[in-house]
Design an enzyme around this catalytic site. Structure first.
Site, PDB file in Angstrom:
ATOM      1  N   ALA A  46     -19.753  45.246 -68.431  1.00 26.54           N
ATOM      2  CA  ALA A  46     -18.627  45.843 -67.702  1.00 26.54           C
ATOM      3  C   ALA A  46     -17.275  45.186 -68.020  1.00 26.54           C
ATOM      4  CB  ALA A  46     -18.927  45.823 -66.205  1.00 26.54           C
TER       5      ALA A  46
ATOM      6  N   ASP B 194     -22.093  46.551 -62.647  1.00 31.62           N
ATOM      7  CA  ASP B 194     -21.161  47.455 -63.324  1.00 31.62           C
ATOM      8  C   ASP B 194     -20.187  48.099 -62.350  1.00 31.62           C
ATOM      9  OD1 ASP B 194     -23.593  47.267 -65.246  1.00 31.62           O
ATOM     10  OD2 ASP B 194     -21.859  47.955 -66.412  1.00 31.62           O
TER      11      ASP B 194
HETATM   12  O1  MRU Z   1     -25.339  49.096 -70.721  1.00 30.67           O
HETATM   13  P1  MRU Z   1     -24.727  47.741 -70.714  1.00 30.67           P
HETATM   14  O2  MRU Z   1     -25.352  46.790 -71.669  1.00 30.67           O
HETATM   15  O3  MRU Z   1     -23.218  47.802 -70.867  1.00 30.67           O
HETATM   16  O4  MRU Z   1     -25.025  47.188 -69.257  1.00 30.67           O
HETATM   17  C1  MRU Z   1     -24.523  45.942 -68.882  1.00 30.67           C
HETATM   18  C2  MRU Z   1     -24.960  45.523 -67.527  1.00 30.67           C
HETATM   19  O5  MRU Z   1     -25.597  46.238 -66.804  1.00 30.67           O
HETATM   20  C3  MRU Z   1     -24.483  44.188 -67.076  1.00 30.67           C
HETATM   21  O6  MRU Z   1     -25.398  43.617 -66.198  1.00 30.67           O
HETATM   22  C4  MRU Z   1     -23.145  44.368 -66.351  1.00 30.67           C
HETATM   23  O7  MRU Z   1     -22.253  45.071 -67.125  1.00 30.67           O
HETATM   24  C5  MRU Z   1     -22.562  43.084 -65.986  1.00 30.67           C
HETATM   25  S1  MRU Z   1     -21.946  42.240 -67.401  1.00 30.67           S
HETATM   26  C6  MRU Z   1     -21.195  40.845 -66.911  1.00 30.67           C
END
Ligand code: MRU
Length: 334
Positions: free
Chosen positions: A63, A230
């Protein structure tokens, strides 16, 4: 293209923020996370549309990192003289769930100096990570054996990490013995990226199949669960990588504390509950190229299953409607 100052694989140590994502004079340069851990290769994006495609295809993901990349993409578009309404629209459409992306674009739309604003967002996200990690480390007792999901390290945040930052901070205080890393089907952010990051900084860890988490909890091998987010709704319901909800249910059953670690830029007070969070459905072929499949990229963990939400402002406890709405030092929890 190799990252600057390297040229070989298997480096160790902390990832530098500019190795993860940076804005050069005429391009945004990303460490291509799809190629890790086998290859350290950079991807160059020369327009907002190319940055949006890199976000959609998950060359950059996580995110806060999505927000930073979008900010640099918008700044690039401004300097190239692109239509900024179109640039904003294409970046906003790249991935729907992480609110950091919309937040970063809104900040850039207000900025007099987009390049400086984007750089400031990047630096502030890292600063927020370090502060939330210190707060979260205070939740850990010596001998901890945390479990974490997906990748929430420097790759996901532009530097240091959220949940993984918390684990790093606790390890630095000699509180962590070992980390269990769920492999995170279908794109293996845990098995590829988190394991790689932990290896680089010398924290002992083991990758497990997602479906093994309950078994390890049942055997008493998990002391805490730390994940990122997210989007966190005003009531504390939290969208995160698919599988997070199942981990929270398992943690509750085994009476293991379940904590979310995320910056205020992930808190979305304009979204009342998890039911209103848009959940990205990705290409089913990521799950299986052969048969019909479903591929939601995220799920929503109800606030009732979350022991605490840790932001840079501190440790927020239920009722989250109250604890999340207090002003934060960053002023970013909207
Ligand atoms: O699909 P992604 O890899 O972008 O998903 C990322 C996540 O779900 C993380 O846990 C979230 O973005 C937190 S990152 C600090």
């Amino acid at each position: 293209l190799q990252p600057p100052g390297t040229g070989s694989r298997g480096r160790s140590g902390d990832l530098k923020p500019e190795e993860i994502v940076r804005l050069e004079e005429d391009r945004v340069v990303l460490l291509d996370q799809r190629r890790l851990p086998d290859e350290e290769v950079e991807l160059e994006c020369r327009s907002a549309a190319e940055v949006a495609e890199a976000i959609r295809a998950m060359a950059v993901r996580g995110a806060p990192a999505i927000g930073i990349a979008a900010a640099y993409g918008y700044a690039l578009a401004a300097e190239r003289g692109e239509d900024l309404d179109e640039a904003a629209a294409v970046l906003l459409a790249s991935r729907p769930t992480a609110v950091n992306l919309a937040w970063a674009i809104a900040e850039l739309r207000k900025a007099d100096d987009p390049r400086a604003c984007a750089r400031e967002i990047h630096l502030q996200e890292i600063d927020r990570c370090r502060r939330m990690a210190e707060h979260a480390a205070g939740l850990v007792e010596p001998g901890a054996r945390p479990l974490t999901h997906c990748n929430t390290g420097g790759l996901a945040t532009g530097g240091y990490g959220t949940a993984l930052g918390a684990i790093r901070a606790a390890f630095a205080q000699s509180l962590v013995e070992h980390v269990l890393v769920t492999e995170t089907r279908p794109l293996l952010q845990g098995g590829r990226l988190t394991a790689w990051e932990l290896d680089r900084v010398g924290i002992p860890s083991s990758v497990i199949a997602d479906s093994a988490a309950g078994s390890f909890m049942g055997r008493g091998e998990v002391t805490h669960v730390f994940t990122g987010a997210d989007r966190i709704a005003a009531n504390g319901d939290t969208a995160n990588k698919i599988g997070t909800y199942a981990l929270a249910v398992l943690a509750a059953h085994h009476e293991i504390p379940f904590y979310i670690v995320a910056p205020s830029s992930t808190v979305d007070l304009a979204t009342p509950t998890g039911a209103e969070i848009p959940i990205e459905e990705r290409d089913p072929s990521e799950v299986t190229p052969r048969f019909p499949a479903r591929n939601p990229a995220f799920d929503v963990t109800p606030a009732a299953l979350i022991g605490a939400i840790v932001t840079e402002a501190g440790v927020h406890r239920a009722p989250y409607e109250e604890s999340l709405s207090r002003p934060t030092p960053a002023g970013a929890a909207r």
